[in-house]
Design a protein around this motif. Structure first.
Motif, PDB file in Angstrom:
ATOM      1  N   ASN A 121     -51.384  11.756  46.812  1.00 17.17           N
ATOM      2  CA  ASN A 121     -51.140  10.706  45.549  1.00 17.17           C
ATOM      3  C   ASN A 121     -51.659  11.195  44.207  1.00 17.17           C
ATOM      4  O   ASN A 121     -51.249  10.786  43.327  1.00 17.17           O
ATOM      5  N   MET A 174     -39.223  -2.775  44.399  1.00 15.69           N
ATOM      6  CA  MET A 174     -39.862  -1.467  43.582  1.00 15.69           C
ATOM      7  C   MET A 174     -39.106  -1.350  42.191  1.00 15.69           C
ATOM      8  O   MET A 174     -39.477  -1.117  41.194  1.00 15.69           O
ATOM      9  N   ILE A 197     -47.175  17.325  48.001  1.00 16.54           N
ATOM     10  CA  ILE A 197     -48.181  18.090  48.600  1.00 16.54           C
ATOM     11  C   ILE A 197     -48.127  17.846  50.251  1.00 16.54           C
ATOM     12  O   ILE A 197     -47.726  16.789  50.667  1.00 16.54           O
TER      13      ILE A 197
HETATM   14  P1  TYM Z   1     -46.787   5.460  48.008  1.00 17.96           P
HETATM   15  O1  TYM Z   1     -47.869   4.373  48.001  1.00 17.96           O
HETATM   16  O2  TYM Z   1     -46.359   6.056  49.240  1.00 17.96           O
HETATM   17  O3  TYM Z   1     -47.469   6.796  47.127  1.00 17.96           O
HETATM   18  C1  TYM Z   1     -47.936   6.674  45.910  1.00 17.96           C
HETATM   19  C2  TYM Z   1     -47.490   7.816  44.925  1.00 17.96           C
HETATM   20  O4  TYM Z   1     -48.083   9.040  45.468  1.00 17.96           O
HETATM   21  C3  TYM Z   1     -46.961   9.916  45.775  1.00 17.96           C
HETATM   22  N1  TYM Z   1     -47.181  10.649  46.835  1.00 17.96           N
HETATM   23  C4  TYM Z   1     -47.164  12.109  46.800  1.00 17.96           C
HETATM   24  N2  TYM Z   1     -47.106  12.904  45.813  1.00 17.96           N
HETATM   25  C5  TYM Z   1     -47.307  14.312  46.073  1.00 17.96           C
HETATM   26  N3  TYM Z   1     -47.335  14.703  47.452  1.00 17.96           N
HETATM   27  C6  TYM Z   1     -47.400  13.766  48.606  1.00 17.96           C
HETATM   28  N4  TYM Z   1     -47.781  14.099  49.912  1.00 17.96           N
HETATM   29  C7  TYM Z   1     -47.409  12.357  48.257  1.00 17.96           C
HETATM   30  N5  TYM Z   1     -47.545  11.257  48.985  1.00 17.96           N
HETATM   31  C8  TYM Z   1     -47.417  10.120  48.169  1.00 17.96           C
HETATM   32  C9  TYM Z   1     -45.880   9.006  45.644  1.00 17.96           C
HETATM   33  O5  TYM Z   1     -44.545   9.887  45.244  1.00 17.96           O
HETATM   34  C10 TYM Z   1     -45.984   8.008  44.816  1.00 17.96           C
HETATM   35  O6  TYM Z   1     -45.802   8.377  43.448  1.00 17.96           O
HETATM   36  N6  TYM Z   1     -42.666   3.018  46.693  1.00 17.96           N
HETATM   37  C11 TYM Z   1     -43.991   3.650  45.946  1.00 17.96           C
HETATM   38  C12 TYM Z   1     -44.983   2.674  45.390  1.00 17.96           C
HETATM   39  C13 TYM Z   1     -44.284   1.841  44.253  1.00 17.96           C
HETATM   40  C14 TYM Z   1     -44.036   2.298  42.834  1.00 17.96           C
HETATM   41  C15 TYM Z   1     -43.224   1.167  42.133  1.00 17.96           C
HETATM   42  C16 TYM Z   1     -44.148   3.506  42.158  1.00 17.96           C
HETATM   43  C17 TYM Z   1     -44.045   0.623  44.251  1.00 17.96           C
HETATM   44  N7  TYM Z   1     -43.453   0.152  43.296  1.00 17.96           N
HETATM   45  C18 TYM Z   1     -43.007   1.139  41.003  1.00 17.96           C
HETATM   46  C19 TYM Z   1     -43.639   3.682  41.184  1.00 17.96           C
HETATM   47  C20 TYM Z   1     -43.111   2.571  40.315  1.00 17.96           C
HETATM   48  C21 TYM Z   1     -44.781   4.356  47.492  1.00 17.96           C
HETATM   49  O7  TYM Z   1     -44.288   3.826  48.543  1.00 17.96           O
HETATM   50  O8  TYM Z   1     -45.664   5.077  47.053  1.00 17.96           O
END
Ligand code: TYM
Length: 338
Positions: A26, A138, A192
């Motif tokens: 994240n 979202m 990642i």
């Molecule tokens: P979420 O809570 O799963 O993850 C938060 C953010 O972290 C990024 N992310 C990653 N980036 C790189 N490698 C990884 N392994 C990895 N795992 C997670 C996600 O891409 C995200 O940016 N639906 C979204 C949350 C959300 C949101 C929004 C984001 C709700 N409303 C409005 C932007 C704008 C989510 O479930 O992210």
């Protein structure tokens, strides 16, 4: 005055679900870019608790975790004086706009969402309609604030595309109302991978904590997790995400946190063996996270300060969000009184 000045900047909206533990994925995929972009944008950073309850949460843990996530946003370097940080549930306009967007979202579009498919496989006993319509919520998060840019990791690309489609559809059917936002997905670090199974993405709610580095992990735990990270056999250091995904993942993390080109990391470690690379990477992460963890502890001991930021930010967010929502109500034909 301050509010006016910041609002004249282009707008960023992003959020993280308070589920599991905030993880290095994240940070590298999203939060690091929030911090990097904040000089040029007005940032709206949301702890998306409404999204989190699309899977079962323990209420007491959710409450504690949502506050902890807000503190971690600030500890990571988001300046709460220049940006706003709040709980999604404190701004009712999100759910209200989500309903209207749901009435403009096709089931065929939602059926295609890979996150829905993944999560419904993982939570077979609770495939609820919130999980299904999650992408419209979202989209509401983003469109309410007329966002210019949405910095996210690669896994959110599909949701962003749908957000753009919904904005365009609404603008076309009614009349121009929403700004159509651009995704910001960094070329390096947007995906990642899990430390034990580098063919899967690192997930903050993974059942096995060895798969991820939590931003609040103790230094000894971080060193151990990196040491145990899966790499293939061999000593030559090459970047090959397809055939050597574990090594490629470690090189990516090194390159992003160490602010070095991947090729330079390769040159530095080629022939030295993976042990040295892992040890140095472990230390790099620990050194990177030490000031963050210190700041986090300070913030968590000043709960009143944190609460005041969240309250003020929610009031500002409601104000901005209501401007868009009133416009939307007018466009769809709801009765409004002066
Ligand atoms: P979420 O809570 O799963 O993850 C938060 C953010 O972290 C990024 N992310 C990653 N980036 C790189 N490698 C990884 N392994 C990895 N795992 C997670 C996600 O891409 C995200 O940016 N639906 C979204 C949350 C959300 C949101 C929004 C984001 C709700 N409303 C409005 C932007 C704008 C989510 O479930 O992210």
């Amino acid at each position: 005055m301050e509010q006016k000045a910041t609002e004249s900047k282009p707008v960023i909206v992003s959020g993280i679900q308070p589920s599991g533990q905030l993880a290095l994925g994240n940070y590298v995929g999203a939060m690091k870019n929030w911090v990097k972009l904040q000089a040029d944008y007005f940032g709206i950073y949301i702890v998306v608790d409404l999204h989190a309850i699309t899977v079962r949460q323990n209420p007491a843990e959710l409450r504690q975790r949502a506050l902890s996530f807000a503190a971690q946003y600030i500890a990571a370097g988001i300046d709460p004086e220049k940006n706003i940080i709040f709980m999604q549930s404190h701004v009712p306009q999100h759910s209200e706009l989500a309903w209207i967007l749901n009435c403009n979202t096709y089931m065929g579009e939602l059926n295609r969402m890979t996150q829905f498919k993944d999560k419904s496989t993982k939570h077979e006993d609770n495939i609820n309609s919130g999980l299904y319509t999650y992408p419209s919520l979202m989209a509401a998060d983003i469109l309410l604030y007329q966002a210019d840019l949405v910095p996210v990791g690669h896994d959110q690309k599909q949701h962003l595309e749908l957000t753009r489609t919904l904005a365009q559809r609404f603008n076309h059917y009614y009349s121009p109302t929403f700004k159509v936002p651009e995704p910001y997905i960094a070329a390096s670090g947007a995906r990642i991978m899990s430390l034990q199974d580098p063919t899967k993405k690192m997930s903050k709610s993974d059942d096995n904590p060895n798969n991820y580095i939590a931003l609040l992990d103790e230094p000894s735990v971080i060193l151990k997790k990196i040491k145990r990270a899966v790499t293939d056999s061999g000593t030559s250091v090459t970047y090959d995400a397809k055939n050597r995904p574990g090594l490629a993942n470690l090189l990516t993390i090194y390159s992003v946190l160490g602010e070095m080109a991947i090729d330079d990391v390769i040159t530095q470690y080629d022939g030295k063996g993976f042990g040295v690379l892992k040890e140095d990477l472990g230390n790099l992460i620990v050194n990177y996270l030490t000031p963050f963890q210190r700041k986090y502890k300070e913030l968590m001991s000043e709960k009143n300060y944190l609460e005041s930021i969240l309250k003020e930010s929610a009031a500002k967010a409601q104000h901005i969000a209501q401007r868009t929502l009133s416009k939307v109500h007018r466009k769809v034909g709801f009765v409004q009184f002066k």
